[in-house]
Design an enzyme around this catalytic site. Structure first.
Site, PDB file in Angstrom:
ATOM      1  N   TYR A 254       0.795  -1.283   0.024  1.00 55.90           N
ATOM      2  CA  TYR A 254      -0.145  -0.045   0.071  1.00 55.90           C
ATOM      3  C   TYR A 254       0.914   1.210   0.042  1.00 55.90           C
ATOM      4  O   TYR A 254       0.790   2.066   0.973  1.00 55.90           O
ATOM      5  CB  TYR A 254      -0.847  -0.082   1.081  1.00 55.90           C
ATOM      6  N   HIS A 257       2.183   2.594  -6.753  1.00 59.34           N
ATOM      7  CA  HIS A 257       3.192   2.260  -7.696  1.00 59.34           C
ATOM      8  C   HIS A 257       2.498   1.863  -8.815  1.00 59.34           C
ATOM      9  O   HIS A 257       1.298   1.546  -8.796  1.00 59.34           O
ATOM     10  CB  HIS A 257       3.979   1.231  -7.110  1.00 59.34           C
TER      11      HIS A 257
HETATM   12  P1  M7G Z   1       1.391  -5.134  -6.124  1.00 57.75           P
HETATM   13  O1  M7G Z   1       0.470  -4.701  -6.948  1.00 57.75           O
HETATM   14  O2  M7G Z   1       1.430  -4.263  -4.779  1.00 57.75           O
HETATM   15  O3  M7G Z   1       1.435  -6.575  -5.660  1.00 57.75           O
HETATM   16  O4  M7G Z   1       2.612  -4.702  -6.687  1.00 57.75           O
HETATM   17  P2  M7G Z   1       1.283  -8.051  -6.444  1.00 57.75           P
HETATM   18  O5  M7G Z   1       1.310  -7.562  -7.877  1.00 57.75           O
HETATM   19  O6  M7G Z   1       2.431  -8.525  -6.068  1.00 57.75           O
HETATM   20  O7  M7G Z   1       0.195  -8.278  -5.973  1.00 57.75           O
HETATM   21  C1  M7G Z   1       4.022  -4.629  -5.994  1.00 57.75           C
HETATM   22  C2  M7G Z   1       5.110  -5.150  -7.131  1.00 57.75           C
HETATM   23  O8  M7G Z   1       6.334  -4.986  -6.560  1.00 57.75           O
HETATM   24  C3  M7G Z   1       5.137  -6.432  -7.491  1.00 57.75           C
HETATM   25  O9  M7G Z   1       4.923  -6.586  -9.238  1.00 57.75           O
HETATM   26  C4  M7G Z   1       6.423  -7.025  -7.167  1.00 57.75           C
HETATM   27  O10 M7G Z   1       6.990  -8.115  -8.333  1.00 57.75           O
HETATM   28  C5  M7G Z   1       7.287  -5.956  -6.912  1.00 57.75           C
HETATM   29  N1  M7G Z   1       8.196  -6.121  -5.812  1.00 57.75           N
HETATM   30  C6  M7G Z   1       7.996  -6.675  -4.836  1.00 57.75           C
HETATM   31  N2  M7G Z   1       9.361  -6.579  -3.891  1.00 57.75           N
HETATM   32  C7  M7G Z   1       9.111  -7.114  -2.684  1.00 57.75           C
HETATM   33  C8  M7G Z   1       9.874  -5.991  -4.496  1.00 57.75           C
HETATM   34  C9  M7G Z   1      11.332  -5.746  -4.325  1.00 57.75           C
HETATM   35  O11 M7G Z   1      12.153  -5.972  -3.348  1.00 57.75           O
HETATM   36  N3  M7G Z   1      11.994  -5.053  -5.469  1.00 57.75           N
HETATM   37  C10 M7G Z   1      11.357  -4.842  -6.570  1.00 57.75           C
HETATM   38  N4  M7G Z   1      12.233  -4.019  -7.488  1.00 57.75           N
HETATM   39  N5  M7G Z   1      10.299  -4.990  -6.716  1.00 57.75           N
HETATM   40  C11 M7G Z   1       9.403  -5.613  -5.808  1.00 57.75           C
END
Ligand code: M7G
Length: 374
Positions: A254, A257
């Site tokens: 939350y 992005h």
């Molecule tokens: P979201 O829509 O909050 O969640 O997107 P979801 O798509 O996982 O349901 C968060 C995005 O952040 C996702 O596409 C994840 O792959 C990406 N992401 C998560 N983490 C923990 C990291 C990270 O440590 N580094 C990067 N670069 N991306 C991340």
């Protein structure tokens, strides 16, 4: 554009993947060629760890041949290093198992350690349900839940403060109101522009999700859209009209992005029940400044998520139902008016759920570990 940030690097643990001990398989997705595993790293402790393996997509350079206009730049499948086992040849059809050079065999791996119950839920196959979240349901049920129980945003702040992934930043606008950082998403293997997947993370820290957006954020959203397109064109040569830019609702994290990937690639998490195009969001806000405070927004909840239980308290969600009237329950029609034969609200929840699982097996597509990740 000139704010300074504290950029002390955060030290990361080093994992010896070969020491991973498997407890169980959470998902095995044959479509995405990915597998999510629950286990431990005994040398690090007893906490649960999740390891995800995903086979990489092909790069066009991987199949260059000596007769192409350009001579093949190694690594390529079509070199003498290719090991070929013939399974059979029948008439005009041939079937083979081939093992290419080491460089072409790599598998993308993601580790989450220590993994919480919430991570394990997210990476497990489970039944999914659609909730139609009215502004009232958001205020009463979703918001209190997400405020008290959400994934840590530490990794996001590490990026914004240049403490982690600093060298991976593709573009940054440091303006505290309209600025953002553009960098590769965790899901991208970083090798193949065909499967490019970037994340634009805004510097502002008070926008949890789409729900919080209003007219005052239009400058930020327009700047993010244009500057990301320009930066991606400059760096990767992708036509801005070939980019898909969208929000997830509900997101896992939350802090606002935007997900960005090429339209020709079916990236994980692009389904209509989860994605909201940035263009549409901007347009909705131009038409109605408080659109996202007034809209009913559908989203998916999966079995095992506590929020599903909180909604179930309010509305019948898991019980199978016959068609219901929009008129009586304008916000819950898809959730049903009454029990179908064989299912009753009196039935113990566990048994009901098991029976629904048997009756409606989850389609293969939704087993995706990466989608779970998505
Ligand atoms: P979201 O829509 O909050 O969640 O997107 P979801 O798509 O996982 O349901 C968060 C995005 O952040 C996702 O596409 C994840 O792959 C990406 N992401 C998560 N983490 C923990 C990291 C990270 O440590 N580094 C990067 N670069 N991306 C991340």
């Amino acid at each position: 554009m000139s704010e300074t940030v504290d950029s002390a690097e955060v030290k990361s643990p080093s994992y010896e993947l070969s020491k991973f001990r498997l407890k169980r398989i959470l998902t095995n997705n044959s479509v995405r060629k990915s597998i999510s595993l629950l286990g431990t790293f005994p040398d690090l402790g007893t906490d649960d760890a999740i390891v995800v393996f995903e086979k990489n997509a092909y790069r066009e350079s991987d199949v260059a041949t000596a007769s192409s206009e350009e001579s093949p730049k190694k690594p390529s499948y079509f070199t003498s290093d290719l090991k070929v086992d013939t399974e059979f040849i029948n008439n005009i059809y041939g079937s083979f198992q081939v093992v290419p050079t080491r460089d072409l065999c790599s598998v993308k791996s993601t580790v989450i350690y220590p993994a919480t119950e919430k991570h394990i839920e997210k990476y497990s196959v489970s039944q999914k349900y659609l909730i139609r979240e009215t502004p009232d349901l958001y205020q009463r049920i979703t918001l209190p839940y997400l405020t008290s129980s959400q994934f840590s945003l530490e990794w996001v702040y590490n990026i914004l403060e240049h403490k982690q992934e600093k060298e991976r930043i593709v573009y940054e606008d440091k303006d505290p109101k309209t600025g953002f950082i553009l960098l590769p998403d965790l899901k991208w293997d970083g090798r193949n522009v065909e499967t490019l997947y970037l994340l634009a993370i805004v510097h502002k820290r008070d926008i949890k999700s789409l729900r919080d957006l209003n007219e005052s954020h239009l400058d930020l959203l327009r700047n993010l859209r244009q500057s990301s397109k320009d930066a991606i064109f400059k760096l990767y040569g992708i036509n801005p009209n070939q980019l898909r830019m969208y929000f997830h609702y509900q997101p896992s994290f939350y802090h606002l992005h935007v997900h960005i990937n090429p339209v020709r690639n079916d990236a994980p998490g692009i389904w209509c029940e989860k994605s909201h195009m940035l263009d549409t969001v901007i347009n909705n806000l131009e038409l109605m400044p408080d659109y996202y405070q007034k809209a009913t927004l559908p989203f998916v909840l999966y079995e095992g998520n506590k929020l599903l239980d909180l909604y179930e308290h309010e509305l019948p969600i898991r019980a199978l139902t016959v068609a219901s009237g929009d008129k009586e329950h304008p916000d819950t029609d898809s959730l049903g008016a009454g029990p179908q034969e064989g299912f009753s609200d009196d039935e113990p929840e566990e048994r009901q759920c098991k029976r629904i699982k048997l009756a409606t097996p989850e389609p293969k597509e939704s087993e995706s570990a990466v989608q779970a990740c998505a």
